[in-house]
Design an enzyme around this catalytic site. Sequence first.
Site, PDB file in Angstrom:
ATOM      1  N   HIS A  95      17.746  -6.762 -42.177  1.00  0.00           N
ATOM      2  CA  HIS A  95      17.703  -6.056 -41.474  1.00  0.00           C
ATOM      3  C   HIS A  95      17.273  -4.743 -41.105  1.00  0.00           C
ATOM      4  O   HIS A  95      16.731  -4.476 -42.190  1.00  0.00           O
ATOM      5  CB  HIS A  95      19.019  -5.725 -41.007  1.00  0.00           C
ATOM      6  CG  HIS A  95      19.630  -4.935 -40.063  1.00  0.00           C
ATOM      7  ND1 HIS A  95      19.735  -3.988 -40.076  1.00  0.00           N
ATOM      8  CD2 HIS A  95      19.861  -5.538 -38.808  1.00  0.00           C
ATOM      9  CE1 HIS A  95      19.476  -3.253 -38.695  1.00  0.00           C
ATOM     10  NE2 HIS A  95      20.713  -4.549 -37.366  1.00  0.00           N
ATOM     11  N   GLU A 163      14.013  -7.498 -32.986  1.00  0.00           N
ATOM     12  CA  GLU A 163      14.670  -5.825 -32.843  1.00  0.00           C
ATOM     13  C   GLU A 163      13.337  -5.160 -33.318  1.00  0.00           C
ATOM     14  O   GLU A 163      12.719  -4.560 -33.576  1.00  0.00           O
ATOM     15  CB  GLU A 163      15.905  -5.680 -33.480  1.00  0.00           C
ATOM     16  CG  GLU A 163      16.791  -6.677 -33.972  1.00  0.00           C
ATOM     17  CD  GLU A 163      18.020  -5.645 -34.756  1.00  0.00           C
ATOM     18  OE1 GLU A 163      19.028  -5.949 -33.713  1.00  0.00           O
ATOM     19  OE2 GLU A 163      17.537  -5.296 -35.831  1.00  0.00           O
TER      20      GLU A 163
HETATM   21  C1  PEP Z   1      21.812  -4.186 -35.190  1.00  0.00           C
HETATM   22  O1  PEP Z   1      22.686  -4.176 -35.217  1.00  0.00           O
HETATM   23  O2  PEP Z   1      20.792  -4.385 -35.551  1.00  0.00           O
HETATM   24  C2  PEP Z   1      21.939  -3.244 -33.994  1.00  0.00           C
HETATM   25  C3  PEP Z   1      20.663  -3.623 -32.812  1.00  0.00           C
HETATM   26  O3  PEP Z   1      22.519  -2.541 -32.938  1.00  0.00           O
HETATM   27  P1  PEP Z   1      22.731  -1.794 -31.554  1.00  0.00           P
HETATM   28  O4  PEP Z   1      23.629  -3.062 -30.849  1.00  0.00           O
HETATM   29  O5  PEP Z   1      23.862  -0.265 -31.684  1.00  0.00           O
HETATM   30  O6  PEP Z   1      21.631  -1.166 -31.246  1.00  0.00           O
END
Ligand code: PEP
Length: 254
Positions: A95, A163
């Site tokens: 992550h 992400e």
């Molecule tokens: C995450 O935990 O990777 C995340 C995307 O958090 P959030 O949804 O708060 O942006």
Amino acid sequence: MRKPFVIANWKINKNVDEALNFLDAILSQLPDSDRTEVGIAPQAFAIYPMVRSARKTDLQIIGQNAAEKCNGAYTGEISVRDLASMGVNYVMLGHAERRHYFKESNQSINRKILTALREGVKPIVCTNGERKNVGGDNVFSQLENVLAGVPAYQLANITLLFEPTAAIGAGNRANIETAERGCWLLRQEVRRKFGGEVAEHVRILYGGSVNPNNIGLIMAAPNVDGVLIGRASLDAGSFAQMMNYQQTTLSSVI
Ligand code: PEP
């Protein structure tokens, strides 16, 4: 057909009582497991009580991290073998917060992935891109390096996550085009490296500022097979709504 996967990432929030109360609130509302897979990644100490509480359901209780090694003198680490012994099927690896705060490298994440696969726990492999340069070298070099030595057949046991760093924990920074483009690019990269069949089947999730208002649109993007939700997953009502996004989307169409 790739089954949608909706995951809550609780980070270091919720003690055991709070975690179990949350389960009490949502378990009766779990969606049909043929249509949507749902998971929660709590703090490590809450995993076992949650697995026990959810044992008669299809809810996945997921590790947020695990060590490269399965046992030995590694104080403070979490053994993926022992996650497996509790009935845990999935573990998140690499992550963005693990990379940023704990300086996890591609090489270390790669070793963790290989260990998890060996122990029969399915890795959720996290990669990060930038919003403006979604397909930047970062995502591709992360994917290339963290999947080193992983044979094509094991992609059936791997879920990928895209992400954009700026959208993580940002509240309202999700962008549907960025989500689709990032997931599409990852799929192209999987196609190049492992072939078309593997690329068609691998699940690729999006994470970053997902909430009840935008989940329907994000999940409608053709290459987004699921979401990892941080902040908005902490409230049981909000998470219940998001895990049932298909129902909500359907009823708003009818
Ligand atoms: C995450 O935990 O990777 C995340 C995307 O958090 P959030 O949804 O708060 O942006």
